[in-house]
Design a protein around this motif. Sequence first.
Motif, PDB file in Angstrom:
ATOM      1  N   UNK A  33       0.760  -1.525  -0.258  1.00 41.57           N
ATOM      2  CA  UNK A  33       0.340   0.099  -0.141  1.00 41.57           C
ATOM      3  C   UNK A  33       1.177   1.013   0.023  1.00 41.57           C
ATOM      4  N   UNK A  34       2.158   0.855  -0.214  1.00 45.83           N
ATOM      5  CA  UNK A  34       2.908   2.855   0.075  1.00 45.83           C
ATOM      6  C   UNK A  34       3.825   2.136  -1.307  1.00 45.83           C
ATOM      7  N   UNK A  35       3.142   1.212  -2.013  1.00 47.28           N
ATOM      8  CA  UNK A  35       3.807   1.355  -3.487  1.00 47.28           C
ATOM      9  C   UNK A  35       3.120   2.144  -4.143  1.00 47.28           C
ATOM     10  N   UNK A  36       3.812   3.024  -5.085  1.00 46.59           N
ATOM     11  CA  UNK A  36       3.579   3.662  -6.546  1.00 46.59           C
ATOM     12  C   UNK A  36       2.635   2.854  -7.476  1.00 46.59           C
ATOM     13  N   UNK A  37       1.556   4.007  -8.073  1.00 52.36           N
ATOM     14  CA  UNK A  37       1.180   3.223  -9.146  1.00 52.36           C
ATOM     15  C   UNK A  37       1.613   2.008 -10.025  1.00 52.36           C
ATOM     16  N   UNK A  84     -14.389  18.401  -0.884  1.00 52.51           N
ATOM     17  CA  UNK A  84     -15.704  17.562  -1.364  1.00 52.51           C
ATOM     18  C   UNK A  84     -15.870  17.779  -3.177  1.00 52.51           C
ATOM     19  N   UNK A  85     -16.403  17.719  -4.160  1.00 51.08           N
ATOM     20  CA  UNK A  85     -17.314  16.712  -3.276  1.00 51.08           C
ATOM     21  C   UNK A  85     -16.449  15.110  -3.571  1.00 51.08           C
ATOM     22  N   UNK A  86     -15.477  15.174  -4.176  1.00 48.81           N
ATOM     23  CA  UNK A  86     -15.196  13.857  -4.348  1.00 48.81           C
ATOM     24  C   UNK A  86     -14.230  13.221  -3.116  1.00 48.81           C
ATOM     25  N   UNK A  87     -15.308  14.336  -1.790  1.00 42.29           N
ATOM     26  CA  UNK A  87     -14.281  14.038  -0.262  1.00 42.29           C
ATOM     27  C   UNK A  87     -13.708  12.448   0.025  1.00 42.29           C
ATOM     28  N   UNK A  88     -14.027  11.115  -0.371  1.00 44.13           N
ATOM     29  CA  UNK A  88     -13.950   9.754   0.141  1.00 44.13           C
ATOM     30  C   UNK A  88     -13.015   9.551  -0.269  1.00 44.13           C
ATOM     31  N   UNK A  89     -12.790   9.993  -1.451  1.00 43.14           N
ATOM     32  CA  UNK A  89     -11.505   9.906  -2.335  1.00 43.14           C
ATOM     33  C   UNK A  89     -10.402  10.227  -1.928  1.00 43.14           C
ATOM     34  N   UNK A  90     -10.495  11.658  -0.658  1.00 42.26           N
ATOM     35  CA  UNK A  90      -9.268  12.445  -0.707  1.00 42.26           C
ATOM     36  C   UNK A  90      -8.761  11.548   0.078  1.00 42.26           C
ATOM     37  N   UNK A  91      -9.764  11.708   1.444  1.00 43.19           N
ATOM     38  CA  UNK A  91      -9.425  10.718   2.386  1.00 43.19           C
ATOM     39  C   UNK A  91      -9.036   9.719   2.325  1.00 43.19           C
ATOM     40  N   UNK A  92      -9.064   8.924   1.189  1.00 45.30           N
ATOM     41  CA  UNK A  92      -9.279   7.591   1.686  1.00 45.30           C
ATOM     42  C   UNK A  92      -7.507   7.317   0.886  1.00 45.30           C
ATOM     43  N   UNK A  93      -7.490   7.591  -0.353  1.00 48.78           N
ATOM     44  CA  UNK A  93      -6.169   7.856  -0.880  1.00 48.78           C
ATOM     45  C   UNK A  93      -5.511   8.478  -0.153  1.00 48.78           C
ATOM     46  N   UNK A  94      -5.674   9.549   0.575  1.00 49.38           N
ATOM     47  CA  UNK A  94      -4.226  10.178   1.322  1.00 49.38           C
ATOM     48  C   UNK A  94      -3.715   9.319   2.239  1.00 49.38           C
ATOM     49  N   UNK A 105      -5.061   2.680  -4.049  1.00 51.32           N
ATOM     50  CA  UNK A 105      -3.720   3.348  -5.035  1.00 51.32           C
ATOM     51  C   UNK A 105      -3.917   4.477  -6.323  1.00 51.32           C
ATOM     52  N   UNK A 106      -5.211   4.129  -6.566  1.00 49.55           N
ATOM     53  CA  UNK A 106      -5.737   5.033  -7.674  1.00 49.55           C
ATOM     54  C   UNK A 106      -7.019   5.784  -7.194  1.00 49.55           C
ATOM     55  N   UNK A 107      -7.630   6.452  -7.515  1.00 52.24           N
ATOM     56  CA  UNK A 107      -9.515   6.806  -7.265  1.00 52.24           C
ATOM     57  C   UNK A 107      -9.893   7.691  -8.575  1.00 52.24           C
ATOM     58  N   UNK A 108     -10.838   7.450  -8.509  1.00 51.49           N
ATOM     59  CA  UNK A 108     -11.537   8.253  -9.972  1.00 51.49           C
ATOM     60  C   UNK A 108     -12.828   9.447  -8.970  1.00 51.49           C
ATOM     61  N   UNK A 109     -12.127  10.871  -9.528  1.00 52.75           N
ATOM     62  CA  UNK A 109     -13.862  12.282  -8.836  1.00 52.75           C
ATOM     63  C   UNK A 109     -14.204  12.475 -10.062  1.00 52.75           C
ATOM     64  N   UNK A 110     -15.321  12.881  -9.716  1.00 54.18           N
ATOM     65  CA  UNK A 110     -15.731  14.073 -10.622  1.00 54.18           C
ATOM     66  C   UNK A 110     -15.657  14.905 -10.616  1.00 54.18           C
ATOM     67  N   UNK A 111     -15.746  16.492 -11.706  1.00 49.17           N
ATOM     68  CA  UNK A 111     -15.217  17.568 -11.287  1.00 49.17           C
ATOM     69  C   UNK A 111     -16.179  18.272 -11.617  1.00 49.17           C
ATOM     70  N   UNK A 112     -17.051  18.824 -11.608  1.00 49.09           N
ATOM     71  CA  UNK A 112     -17.628  20.541 -12.445  1.00 49.09           C
ATOM     72  C   UNK A 112     -17.524  21.778 -11.434  1.00 49.09           C
ATOM     73  N   UNK A 150      -4.391  10.886  -6.879  1.00 49.53           N
ATOM     74  CA  UNK A 150      -3.246   9.424  -6.481  1.00 49.53           C
ATOM     75  C   UNK A 150      -2.365  10.574  -6.055  1.00 49.53           C
ATOM     76  N   UNK A 151      -1.801   9.066  -4.592  1.00 51.55           N
ATOM     77  CA  UNK A 151      -1.151   9.813  -4.106  1.00 51.55           C
ATOM     78  C   UNK A 151       0.487   9.738  -5.203  1.00 51.55           C
ATOM     79  N   UNK A 152       0.982   8.825  -6.610  1.00 53.59           N
ATOM     80  CA  UNK A 152       1.813   9.399  -7.275  1.00 53.59           C
ATOM     81  C   UNK A 152       1.541  10.159  -8.554  1.00 53.59           C
ATOM     82  N   UNK A 153       2.504  11.035  -8.817  1.00 56.37           N
ATOM     83  CA  UNK A 153       1.407  11.514 -10.024  1.00 56.37           C
ATOM     84  C   UNK A 153       1.577  10.151 -11.410  1.00 56.37           C
ATOM     85  N   UNK A 154       2.580   9.324 -11.153  1.00 57.58           N
ATOM     86  CA  UNK A 154       2.498   8.304 -12.369  1.00 57.58           C
ATOM     87  C   UNK A 154       1.979   8.300 -12.097  1.00 57.58           C
TER      88      UNK A 154
END
Lengths: 561, 561
Positions: free
Chosen positions: A57-61, A207-217, A222-229, A275-279
């Motif tokens: 879980x500490x590894x990059x994508x 928010x609104x992708x706040x669950x993704x934020x906390x989870x990935x932090x 390793x990688x999540x998908x949010x939406x942005x309007x 994601x935690x890493x730009x890759x």
Amino acid sequence: MDSSWQQIAADKKSHQLDSVPKEWISSAQSLPSEKTLNVIDFPQESNVLSALDREITESSVASLLSNLASSKWSSVQVTTSFYKRAIVAHQLTNCLTEIFVPRSLARARELDEYLEKTGTVVGALHGLPISLKDQISIKNIESTIGYVSWIGQFAKQNSVLVDILESLGAVPFVKTNVPQTLMWAETFNHVFGRTSNPYNRSLTSGGSSGGEGALIALKGSPLGVGSDIGGSIRIPAGYCGLYGFRPSYNRIPYAGCVNTMEGGDSILSVLGPLSNTLDGIKIFFKAVMSKEPWLKDPMVIRKRWSEEEYNLADHGNGKNLCFAIMWDNGVVVPDPPVRRGLEITKAALLAAGHRVIDWKPYKQAEITKNINDIWTAAAVEDFKRAAAPTGEPIITSMALQQDTEPLVFHPSDGGISAFELWQLQKKKRDLRQEHLNRWEETVNQTGTGRPVDAIICPMAPHTAPPHGLNKIPQYTLPWNLLDYPALIIPVSQVDQELDAKQPREDFYTADDRANYEQYDPATYENAPISIQVVGRTGEEEATIAMSEIIDQALKGAQSQP
Amino acid sequence: MDSSWQQIAADKKSHQLDSVPKEWISSAQSLPSEKTLNVIDFPQESNVLSALDREITESSVASLLSNLASSKWSSVQVTTSFYKRAIVAHQLTNCLTEIFVPRSLARARELDEYLEKTGTVVGALHGLPISLKDQISIKNIESTIGYVSWIGQFAKQNSVLVDILESLGAVPFVKTNVPQTLMWAETFNHVFGRTSNPYNRSLTSGGSSGGEGALIALKGSPLGVGSDIGGSIRIPAGYCGLYGFRPSYNRIPYAGCVNTMEGGDSILSVLGPLSNTLDGIKIFFKAVMSKEPWLKDPMVIRKRWSEEEYNLADHGNGKNLCFAIMWDNGVVVPDPPVRRGLEITKAALLAAGHRVIDWKPYKQAEITKNINDIWTAAAVEDFKRAAAPTGEPIITSMALQQDTEPLVFHPSDGGISAFELWQLQKKKRDLRQEHLNRWEETVNQTGTGRPVDAIICPMAPHTAPPHGLNKIPQYTLPWNLLDYPALIIPVSQVDQELDAKQPREDFYTADDRANYEQYDPATYENAPISIQVVGRTGEEEATIAMSEIIDQALKGAQSQP
């Protein structure tokens, strides 16, 4: 049938962990107390995780994909490790909505068997667990997006993106929390409750992708998908210290997702990665493009990933770039840590041999007003109808005590006519044209023979604020109206000394003064500091590439004595 | 100031030919009488034109450009030849709006001098005169689009496309007639009057780019630019026997054009070319793309001309294509000549070694209704405001006697709310998704391993009808909603024997019966017969390439004994 909305919500919530093996659930006494605000490092100490779980879980994508492809780690192993950590993250911040362990592990097993049998991976994301914002439909799973009234609506089919991710070998494994209506920059709803920021749980994860934020932090994904309007990927990414990317309209397929304000064709919500890493950002984007999403979603632009654009053919091949920093938007001056993030970035870029000039904000308040006016044209009617079946109230504040003023939206606002909406959209068109002209005119200031290559600016005037205090996201909204791709890069964290409050006398606006008065570094302790890199419409490849250059420059500067 | 709208319009019209040299104007007695319906060959006989004028105006776009680049013909010469023929065309069909001879010739002279001096062309369209639909703004010239109320509004700057065309070396030389509001498939307004079809002046030239249709058919322009939100390029092209291309949304820059219904962001009007030769379509599109229009118009998709897509990389490199013919739309059965055009095409494609299957129409009536509902959301309010300053009436019929029922629009319809509009737009999204799925599913019917490569269908259920009898353009509208590129190819002309009326008993709808009853080959004498080639969203390059294949097959079949 006649249950109250509270009862329906409580019933749903009570079954949330039903599919989770008991040994993955931390006992109450093993968890940090509620008074412990910073829990970012807790998962590494949690005895739910094995040493291997921690390593994975500490590894990059990129590293995960490489080890999955070489069969060093099985997908079952990787998915299990992230699932365990996701449950820990959830217990710390309440970041998840749908949890479906057996289904994900079964899919991981299929992938492992395929690789063993054929010696080849299914696709570019083979075996990788991916988290999805609640609105992204997975067949037979609910997408309530926090509406009690939508409980029990199981998706009849995958959204197009899920089909594509699965065809690439990814393993969707959790869905993540959102605000009711999706139109808030914090995360709270009547079904799943509130998500907190793992760096400081008195703060919002955004928010609104706040669950993704906390989870990935917390490295629960390793990688999540949010939406942005209006900032809904970038705000959680920025507040939680992640990379997060808002692509231009219609490059990542949105079809089949649940949404609010559907049919509002003017300012489009887009999906994008965190994601935690730009890759992770690049890998996601390139992989999705490889599946020709325009053959599956009629809105997607028919345009392949361009290696030429990624190599910055339109930007001097990435040598001697000229960035422009918008230090503030002329409406609210950023707090000291946000300013410091920009200064660190400027110094790093200059040290790396690039140019940095100032970007003069252009009609930022007017742009923000226009986008809000377009949304409120019919948002309230939309929200009311969604909530009507159970009579659940529309949330009008994100405060811990739900009794303050509404923030982003004003549900008391009535709708307008289609003709009035057209006039707002016409205004929007003019604002886009003017801003494009403005950007082109910078060719006279850069010294490179090109206009500014990218804008760098704050993601918000503050770092993650206390729950309920997030104002209208005026540093992210304009880029949605202008349809500029924007990528969040983490830079640092709030420092009690470096970010001391400075005296100020003059203020642009009342909001500026209010933001200043609210600032105190102690309030924002440990909050991540981020910058926003803004490219030009359709320049996803170039924006990713320039963000890599900036990220490298930042890392290079940090490694200097 | 207090003039009546009739007076203002008459005054404007009376000055229309002010800049035209007298020797270019045919005397009344030298022109065909009003009773002469077919005037298509008249310009070749007109003594206004010299032999060289005739040779030049009969040349293809590729040939003109080649002879301009080699200095065989100067731009002054070519522009003069087309200008003279355009004036003849105008006297025959009333196809022009703005005429500005000295300005165009001055520009042509500049181009000639540049070529003489440098030995190189300014760009891919060096020296070529181009006609523009009235709404395409040229600095200091009016764009009334037929509104008396807009007389005297001189453009402050060029539209983006005009800037691009000029940078490519083109010479805009006339603007062309349109219907008031632009939302009719015929061409009539209170300022400039009615445009007729040069093949049969009792018939309409179509609309809304109807001036272009008549002008180019008479070879008064080698290449014109129209706009299309529901068929406005394709209808005049089809009725006047031309090639006409409706590209997908946001590839050709629209910024800076005058328009109606501005701010309606859902169904977008697009600009596109009309020409007597298919080479003109490709040359125009490729040349405009080469100027990176996304740097000038914020709406334009950042995507270069793709030679790979033009080479049909996604369509088996153009070998053994599978076309699907939609013989009718399930609402109105096409008249005999229209059917014959499709049969000729099918035979030609089979002879050329391609496959042809049937395309089953999908929800064509529902799609047509949805697009109309979206427009009428606010169209009437828009039209009323445009006409208000002078009090000119909104035209509610295109009939010669203005006393029949309104056709496309019903100005009595009130507007709807923004929320209602969003629901229509949501419906539209679903229709697009369903149609895309439908197209993908044809992979099982083609035998090529690919879905259908392109759809071929009628452009309308009839050839050009008598003035005032054009119904809602149900064979073009759906592709606007679906955003499919569509190209019109001329095939033949109405033949009194081959296209005799056939007995029919069963009808899909009342409209079907009405169309049947209206048909009589004598009414449609000499009217051109065309087909419509429909590609997939964003497939401009492939649609042009497949149209070339179809056009070659048709020409090959004609040259057979």
